[in-house]
Design an enzyme around this catalytic site. Structure first.
Site, short mmCIF file in Angstrom:
data_model
loop_
_atom_site.label_atom_id
_atom_site.label_comp_id
_atom_site.label_asym_id
_atom_site.label_seq_id
_atom_site.Cartn_x
_atom_site.Cartn_y
_atom_site.Cartn_z
N TYR A 90 -20.36 -5.16 -11.22
CA TYR A 90 -19.68 -6.43 -11.51
C TYR A 90 -20.62 -7.51 -12.05
O TYR A 90 -21.75 -7.62 -11.60
CB TYR A 90 -19.06 -7.01 -10.22
CG TYR A 90 -17.90 -6.22 -9.69
CD1 TYR A 90 -16.61 -6.42 -10.18
CD2 TYR A 90 -18.08 -5.29 -8.68
CE1 TYR A 90 -15.54 -5.71 -9.68
CE2 TYR A 90 -17.02 -4.56 -8.17
CZ TYR A 90 -15.74 -4.79 -8.67
OH TYR A 90 -14.68 -4.08 -8.17
N ALA A 246 -3.10 1.24 -7.90
CA ALA A 246 -1.90 1.81 -7.26
C ALA A 246 -1.22 0.75 -6.39
O ALA A 246 -0.01 0.51 -6.50
CB ALA A 246 -2.27 3.02 -6.41
N ASP A 248 -1.59 -2.46 -6.53
CA ASP A 248 -1.15 -3.60 -7.34
C ASP A 248 0.20 -3.31 -7.98
O ASP A 248 1.09 -4.16 -8.01
CB ASP A 248 -2.16 -3.89 -8.45
CG ASP A 248 -3.57 -4.07 -7.92
OD1 ASP A 248 -3.72 -4.43 -6.75
OD2 ASP A 248 -4.52 -3.82 -8.70
P1 ADP Z 1 -4.27 0.39 -2.27
O1 ADP Z 1 -4.34 0.74 -3.75
O2 ADP Z 1 -3.88 -1.04 -2.02
O3 ADP Z 1 -5.44 0.87 -1.48
P2 ADP Z 1 -2.74 2.67 -1.35
O4 ADP Z 1 -3.89 3.57 -1.57
O5 ADP Z 1 -2.11 2.67 -0.03
O6 ADP Z 1 -3.02 1.14 -1.70
O7 ADP Z 1 -1.68 3.04 -2.46
C1 ADP Z 1 -0.66 2.16 -2.86
C2 ADP Z 1 0.60 2.93 -3.13
O8 ADP Z 1 0.34 3.91 -4.14
C3 ADP Z 1 1.10 3.71 -1.95
O9 ADP Z 1 1.93 2.92 -1.15
C4 ADP Z 1 1.86 4.84 -2.63
O10 ADP Z 1 3.15 4.39 -2.96
C5 ADP Z 1 1.08 5.06 -3.91
N1 ADP Z 1 0.15 6.20 -3.80
C6 ADP Z 1 -1.17 6.16 -3.53
N2 ADP Z 1 -1.71 7.41 -3.53
C7 ADP Z 1 -0.70 8.26 -3.83
C8 ADP Z 1 -0.58 9.68 -4.02
N3 ADP Z 1 -1.62 10.51 -3.89
N4 ADP Z 1 0.64 10.18 -4.32
C9 ADP Z 1 1.72 9.39 -4.48
N5 ADP Z 1 1.67 8.06 -4.32
C10 ADP Z 1 0.49 7.49 -4.00
#
Ligand code: ADP
Length: 300
Positions: A90, A246, A248
């Site tokens: 960054y 994801a 966001d």
């Molecule tokens: P962040 O990006 O805030 O860390 P997460 O990792 O929990 O959040 O992911 C956000 C959303 O993305 C989850 O609630 C889910 O809906 C989707 N997601 C993340 N990883 C997967 C995956 N391997 N398969 C399907 N959906 C996913």
């Protein structure tokens, strides 16, 4: 922020990203009738002008995008190694966005009171100048008093904070003031030792939140509205290319759905579909056609 990505040994690809911006883009793509405004500070340089043009091309309102006379936007370089691990470098310690609070004068705050919702995350909270934090909270209190729903996603980034205590203190204020919280389990784990969505909901219950949406990657999304707690199933995506943004995408589409009158169940399914689509494409912003196609399959 300006995003740089290596295309080959001699060439960089350049785009724009940032958690709040990503959510704004996906909300607007799915719910074009909602007026979505970016609030940030950029510079007057060529890249800032390009950023402004990009905001407009995504149909985002830009009257609250302020142009600092001497600062420039923050930037990051994203590397993905052969195992798919991402590394970020960054340049953001002197960015224009750190100065955004100084542009939020009474007149601007008054205009913002007309909004239905104000979304903020732990990233802007971490980067705004420390001496403008109190002013930031006062402005948010004014919005809340005017009936604007405040939505907070902690999006904890350890390297942006002087220490965990500082982040915990600021997040405590954010959770206290917010109406809706959208934390990810991973973020809460590092700060509070929380290791499941259920524990995250328990943690959030100490605050007066009207809606809590806890994201736990592909495992589940757990919601709390009033006293109603629900665990929603997520269909795991097998060919994950890049999980950037994801959460966001989920946030933007979930909130757009709620603002459009959809219930929590429908909003979670649409948010999850958006997130599941975005992770099948590199970078924070998925190509428009593929994204729209996926969302139309989900009924939008
Ligand atoms: P962040 O990006 O805030 O860390 P997460 O990792 O929990 O959040 O992911 C956000 C959303 O993305 C989850 O609630 C889910 O809906 C989707 N997601 C993340 N990883 C997967 C995956 N391997 N398969 C399907 N959906 C996913």
């Amino acid at each position: 922020m300006v995003e740089l990505r290596e295309l080959d040994d001699a060439t960089m690809g350049q785009s724009f990203a940032g958690d709040v911006y990503n959510s704004a883009v996906y909300m607007k793509r799915c719910f074009p009738k909602i007026t979505v405004s970016m609030i940030t500070a950029i510079g007057r340089d060529r890249l800032s002008e390009k950023m402004l043009t990009r905001f407009k091309s995504e149909d985002l309102e830009t009257q609250f995008v302020f142009q600092h006379p001497s600062k420039v936007p923050g930037m990051y370089f994203i590397e993905t190694d052969s195992a798919g691990e991402r590394r970020f470098t960054y340049w953001r310690n002197d960015s224009a966005a750190k100065k955004v609070v100084q542009f939020l004068n009474d007149d601007v705050v008054e205009q913002l009171t007309a909004a239905d919702m104000f979304f903020f995350s732990g990233i802007p909270l971490a980067i705004i100048d420390e001496d403008s934090r109190d002013a930031f909270w006062q402005k948010l209190e004014r919005l809340k008093l005017a009936g604007v729903k405040l939505v907070f996603d902690p999006n904890y980034r350890a390297q942006l904070w002087a220490g965990k205590d500082e982040a915990i203190a600021q997040f405590d204020r954010a959770f206290q003031l917010s109406d809706i919280a959208m934390p990810g389990v991973e973020d809460l784990n590092v700060l509070y030792g929380i290791s499941s969505a259920e524990e995250a909901i328990d943690f959030c219950q100490q605050y007066k939140l009207e809606e809590v949406v806890v994201k736990d990657g592909p495992k589940s999304v757990v919601t709390l509205t009033g006293t109603e707690r629900h665990s929603h199933q997520i269909t795991p995506v097998n060919n994950v290319v890049d999980t950037t943004s994801a959460g966001d995408a989920f946030n933007g589409v979930y909130l757009g759905a709620r603002l459009s009158g959809k219930n929590v169940f429908e909003a979670v399914q649409l948010g999850a579909k958006a997130a599941g689509t975005v992770i099948q494409h590199p970078g924070a912003i998925a190509p428009l056609a593929a994204f729209k196609q996926a969302m139309s399959e989900a009924g939008l």
